[in-house]
Design a protein around this motif. Sequence first.
Motif, PDB file in Angstrom:
ATOM      1  N   ALA A 167       9.522  13.596   4.020  1.00 53.18           N
ATOM      2  CA  ALA A 167       8.477  13.214   3.065  1.00 53.18           C
ATOM      3  C   ALA A 167       8.776  11.851   2.444  1.00 53.18           C
ATOM      4  O   ALA A 167       7.867  11.046   2.218  1.00 53.18           O
ATOM      5  CB  ALA A 167       8.345  14.283   1.973  1.00 53.18           C
ATOM      6  N   ILE A 168      10.057  11.589   2.167  1.00 55.73           N
ATOM      7  CA  ILE A 168      10.443  10.292   1.606  1.00 55.73           C
ATOM      8  C   ILE A 168      10.150   9.172   2.594  1.00 55.73           C
ATOM      9  O   ILE A 168       9.625   8.113   2.226  1.00 55.73           O
ATOM     10  CB  ILE A 168      11.931  10.326   1.212  1.00 55.73           C
ATOM     11  CG1 ILE A 168      12.116  11.169  -0.057  1.00 55.73           C
ATOM     12  CG2 ILE A 168      12.494   8.926   1.018  1.00 55.73           C
ATOM     13  CD1 ILE A 168      13.554  11.423  -0.428  1.00 55.73           C
ATOM     14  N   GLY A 177       7.370  -1.761   1.056  1.00 54.24           N
ATOM     15  CA  GLY A 177       7.745  -2.696   0.004  1.00 54.24           C
ATOM     16  C   GLY A 177       8.020  -2.030  -1.320  1.00 54.24           C
ATOM     17  O   GLY A 177       8.450  -2.694  -2.266  1.00 54.24           O
ATOM     18  N   ARG A 178       7.767  -0.725  -1.404  1.00 54.83           N
ATOM     19  CA  ARG A 178       8.071   0.030  -2.625  1.00 54.83           C
ATOM     20  C   ARG A 178       9.167   1.042  -2.313  1.00 54.83           C
ATOM     21  O   ARG A 178       9.170   1.647  -1.247  1.00 54.83           O
ATOM     22  CB  ARG A 178       6.824   0.723  -3.163  1.00 54.83           C
ATOM     23  CG  ARG A 178       5.723  -0.276  -3.499  1.00 54.83           C
ATOM     24  CD  ARG A 178       4.574   0.309  -4.268  1.00 54.83           C
ATOM     25  NE  ARG A 178       3.661  -0.760  -4.695  1.00 54.83           N
ATOM     26  CZ  ARG A 178       2.756  -0.639  -5.641  1.00 54.83           C
ATOM     27  NH1 ARG A 178       2.614   0.516  -6.291  1.00 54.83           N
ATOM     28  NH2 ARG A 178       1.983  -1.657  -5.981  1.00 54.83           N
ATOM     29  N   ARG A 179      10.080   1.217  -3.266  1.00 57.59           N
ATOM     30  CA  ARG A 179      11.202   2.114  -3.057  1.00 57.59           C
ATOM     31  C   ARG A 179      10.912   3.468  -3.696  1.00 57.59           C
ATOM     32  O   ARG A 179      10.397   3.540  -4.822  1.00 57.59           O
ATOM     33  CB  ARG A 179      12.464   1.522  -3.686  1.00 57.59           C
ATOM     34  CG  ARG A 179      13.750   2.216  -3.235  1.00 57.59           C
ATOM     35  CD  ARG A 179      14.947   1.733  -4.006  1.00 57.59           C
ATOM     36  NE  ARG A 179      15.000   2.349  -5.333  1.00 57.59           N
ATOM     37  CZ  ARG A 179      15.488   1.748  -6.399  1.00 57.59           C
ATOM     38  NH1 ARG A 179      15.908   0.510  -6.328  1.00 57.59           N
ATOM     39  NH2 ARG A 179      15.526   2.383  -7.557  1.00 57.59           N
ATOM     40  N   VAL A 180      11.226   4.521  -3.002  1.00 61.69           N
ATOM     41  CA  VAL A 180      11.130   5.853  -3.602  1.00 61.69           C
ATOM     42  C   VAL A 180      12.140   5.948  -4.736  1.00 61.69           C
ATOM     43  O   VAL A 180      13.333   5.682  -4.546  1.00 61.69           O
ATOM     44  CB  VAL A 180      11.396   6.945  -2.550  1.00 61.69           C
ATOM     45  CG1 VAL A 180      11.523   8.309  -3.224  1.00 61.69           C
ATOM     46  CG2 VAL A 180      10.284   6.975  -1.514  1.00 61.69           C
ATOM     47  N   HIS A 302      17.067   5.291   5.334  1.00 62.92           N
ATOM     48  CA  HIS A 302      18.361   5.475   4.667  1.00 62.92           C
ATOM     49  C   HIS A 302      18.218   6.431   3.481  1.00 62.92           C
ATOM     50  O   HIS A 302      19.061   7.310   3.275  1.00 62.92           O
ATOM     51  CB  HIS A 302      18.919   4.127   4.210  1.00 62.92           C
ATOM     52  CG  HIS A 302      19.442   3.299   5.336  1.00 62.92           C
ATOM     53  ND1 HIS A 302      20.784   3.077   5.553  1.00 62.92           N
ATOM     54  CD2 HIS A 302      18.795   2.626   6.332  1.00 62.92           C
ATOM     55  CE1 HIS A 302      20.957   2.306   6.622  1.00 62.92           C
ATOM     56  NE2 HIS A 302      19.755   2.011   7.104  1.00 62.92           N
ATOM     57  N   ALA A 303      17.155   6.277   2.701  1.00 59.06           N
ATOM     58  CA  ALA A 303      16.915   7.189   1.572  1.00 59.06           C
ATOM     59  C   ALA A 303      16.634   8.598   2.082  1.00 59.06           C
ATOM     60  O   ALA A 303      17.074   9.594   1.488  1.00 59.06           O
ATOM     61  CB  ALA A 303      15.747   6.681   0.729  1.00 59.06           C
ATOM     62  N   SER A 342      15.057  18.386  -6.483  1.00 61.33           N
ATOM     63  CA  SER A 342      14.482  17.265  -7.225  1.00 61.33           C
ATOM     64  C   SER A 342      15.472  16.108  -7.164  1.00 61.33           C
ATOM     65  O   SER A 342      16.620  16.245  -7.600  1.00 61.33           O
ATOM     66  CB  SER A 342      14.201  17.658  -8.677  1.00 61.33           C
ATOM     67  OG  SER A 342      13.614  16.587  -9.377  1.00 61.33           O
ATOM     68  N   LEU A 343      15.030  14.985  -6.595  1.00 63.36           N
ATOM     69  CA  LEU A 343      15.916  13.864  -6.311  1.00 63.36           C
ATOM     70  C   LEU A 343      15.432  12.599  -7.006  1.00 63.36           C
ATOM     71  O   LEU A 343      14.237  12.290  -6.997  1.00 63.36           O
ATOM     72  CB  LEU A 343      15.955  13.620  -4.797  1.00 63.36           C
ATOM     73  CG  LEU A 343      16.616  12.334  -4.292  1.00 63.36           C
ATOM     74  CD1 LEU A 343      18.132  12.399  -4.479  1.00 63.36           C
ATOM     75  CD2 LEU A 343      16.274  12.109  -2.817  1.00 63.36           C
ATOM     76  N   SER A 344      16.348  11.877  -7.628  1.00 61.67           N
ATOM     77  CA  SER A 344      16.073  10.549  -8.173  1.00 61.67           C
ATOM     78  C   SER A 344      16.958   9.546  -7.441  1.00 61.67           C
ATOM     79  O   SER A 344      18.176   9.739  -7.353  1.00 61.67           O
ATOM     80  CB  SER A 344      16.367  10.483  -9.677  1.00 61.67           C
ATOM     81  OG  SER A 344      15.490  11.331 -10.400  1.00 61.67           O
ATOM     82  N   VAL A 345      16.354   8.482  -6.917  1.00 66.41           N
ATOM     83  CA  VAL A 345      17.086   7.427  -6.225  1.00 66.41           C
ATOM     84  C   VAL A 345      17.167   6.235  -7.174  1.00 66.41           C
ATOM     85  O   VAL A 345      16.142   5.706  -7.605  1.00 66.41           O
ATOM     86  CB  VAL A 345      16.397   7.035  -4.910  1.00 66.41           C
ATOM     87  CG1 VAL A 345      17.191   5.935  -4.201  1.00 66.41           C
ATOM     88  CG2 VAL A 345      16.260   8.256  -3.994  1.00 66.41           C
ATOM     89  N   HIS A 346      18.367   5.811  -7.505  1.00 68.02           N
ATOM     90  CA  HIS A 346      18.558   4.829  -8.568  1.00 68.02           C
ATOM     91  C   HIS A 346      18.662   3.379  -8.080  1.00 68.02           C
ATOM     92  O   HIS A 346      18.482   2.464  -8.873  1.00 68.02           O
ATOM     93  CB  HIS A 346      19.823   5.160  -9.359  1.00 68.02           C
ATOM     94  CG  HIS A 346      19.850   6.549  -9.904  1.00 68.02           C
ATOM     95  ND1 HIS A 346      18.817   7.085 -10.643  1.00 68.02           N
ATOM     96  CD2 HIS A 346      20.789   7.541  -9.802  1.00 68.02           C
ATOM     97  CE1 HIS A 346      19.119   8.332 -10.979  1.00 68.02           C
ATOM     98  NE2 HIS A 346      20.299   8.631 -10.490  1.00 68.02           N
TER      99      HIS A 346
END
Length: 408
Positions: A167-168, A177-180, A302-303, A342-346
Motif C-alpha cells: 500500500a505504501i 515526489g511526496r514521501r509517505v 525502500h519505505a 500503524s507506521l510513521s516514517v520520519h
Amino acid sequence: MRVQRYPYRARAWWDGALVAESDACLLLELEGEPSLLYFPRSDIDLSALRPDTGTEPGPEGGAGEAWGTGSDGGEALLTIVTDPKPELAALRDHGRFDTERARVEVLDGAGGADRDVTIKRFPTWGDASDLVGLLDVQRDGDLAFVAGSHTDGYRPVVEGSQMLGQAIVAAGRHAPGRRVVSASMMFLRAADAGRPMRFELTELSAGRTFTGLTVEVLQAGRCCAVGTVLLDVTAPEVVSHAVEAPDVPGPYECPEFDMGVTGRDLRVVDGAYTNDADAAVGPPFIDCWVRFRSLPDDPPLHAGLLAQFAGHIPIAAALRPHAGVGQSAAHKSLSMGINAISLSVHRDLRADEWMLYRHHSTFAGDGMTHAECRVFTEGGELLASFSVDAMVRPFTESDRARDERTAM
C-alpha cells in the motif's frame, strides 16, 4: 515452471561430510511449491554414495540416476537428471539432493567481505528480489494497482505487513515526489499468497503539501485489509528531536538468523529471537538488524520494505517473558496473527543500509498483544516508529479441522 542460474554458491552435506559445492547451480521454480536446486554432476562428490536403482519420473521429466548411502533403506539421497523434459534440458547431468535428509545450504553474500556472508538453509522462501517483485505493484487504472503472487507452498498466507508495504508503494506511485509519513492498516481476513491482489485507492485530499488516501486490499472481490496513507512534500525543520537508539551491539557483533530469504541480512541482538517454547525467558524486547543487499533507487520501495518487516518480530517479543510458549505453536495449538499496524516514517531511508528494529511489547492479555517499536539507522538516527496489535489465543473447538498451513 522455469529454470534459471542460481546466483549464490551452494553446498550439500551428508553425515558431516561435504558432498557437493558449486557456484553454477540451477534453480527450478515450481508454482506453489518449494523450489528445487540442482548441482552440476562435476561438482558432486559421488565417492561417499553408491548407485541405486533408477528413480521414478520427477518434476524435471523422465527417470534419472539414483544415488544412496547404503543406510537409507533404498531411498535416494541424490537424483541426477538424465532424461529431462525438452523445456528443462538445462537440468541434464545435474543432481538434486533430498533436502529432508541432506543439508543443503546457500552462502548468501559470497564475493563480498567474509563478515557479510551468511548461511541460509535451502529450500528458502525465496530471494529479496521476490519481495521487491511483490512490493513493486503495477498500475491498473487511475486509482488502482495490482500485485503479483509468490509462495513456496509451506504457508500460503500473505503477511499483513506485506500488504502495508505494498500500500505504501502504491501511494508513492500515485503521488510521486511526496514521501509517505504515516500509514495504518487493519487486516480483516487472510489473503492467499498464491493469488494476485488488487489495491484500490481513494483520494481524500491532494493539497499543496499533503495527500491523504484510503486503501482497500482486495482478492477475488473480497476485502482483506483496509488502511490510510498520508504523504507529504516535507519542509524545513523548525524544531528537531528524536528518541535515542538503544545501546546494543552492532550488526556484525550479533548472530545471524535464517528466516529463509536470500539477499536480506537479519542479525538478532543476543540471539533473542526464537520460535522455541523452551527458550530462556527474557524481557519483552527484541532488537534486530536488517539490511537488503541490493535494491533499486526507488524511495517508495525502500519505505515499503521497511514496513514489510514490521510484522515479523512483535509477537515473539510478547512471548519472550513467558516460559513454555513460543511461536512454534502458531497455527497449530495457538491462533496467532497481526491485526493492525500503524507506521510513521520520519525521514528518507535506505533499506539497503543497516536498520535497527527495536521491538517492545508493552501489553499482553485478553488474547491480544501490543508492541511499540522503533527503527534506527546504524548511526542511531530514528527512521520510523510503529505499533502493532496482534492476537495470541487458543483455538476453539470449532477449529479442530483447521489446516495448519492456512489457519490463523
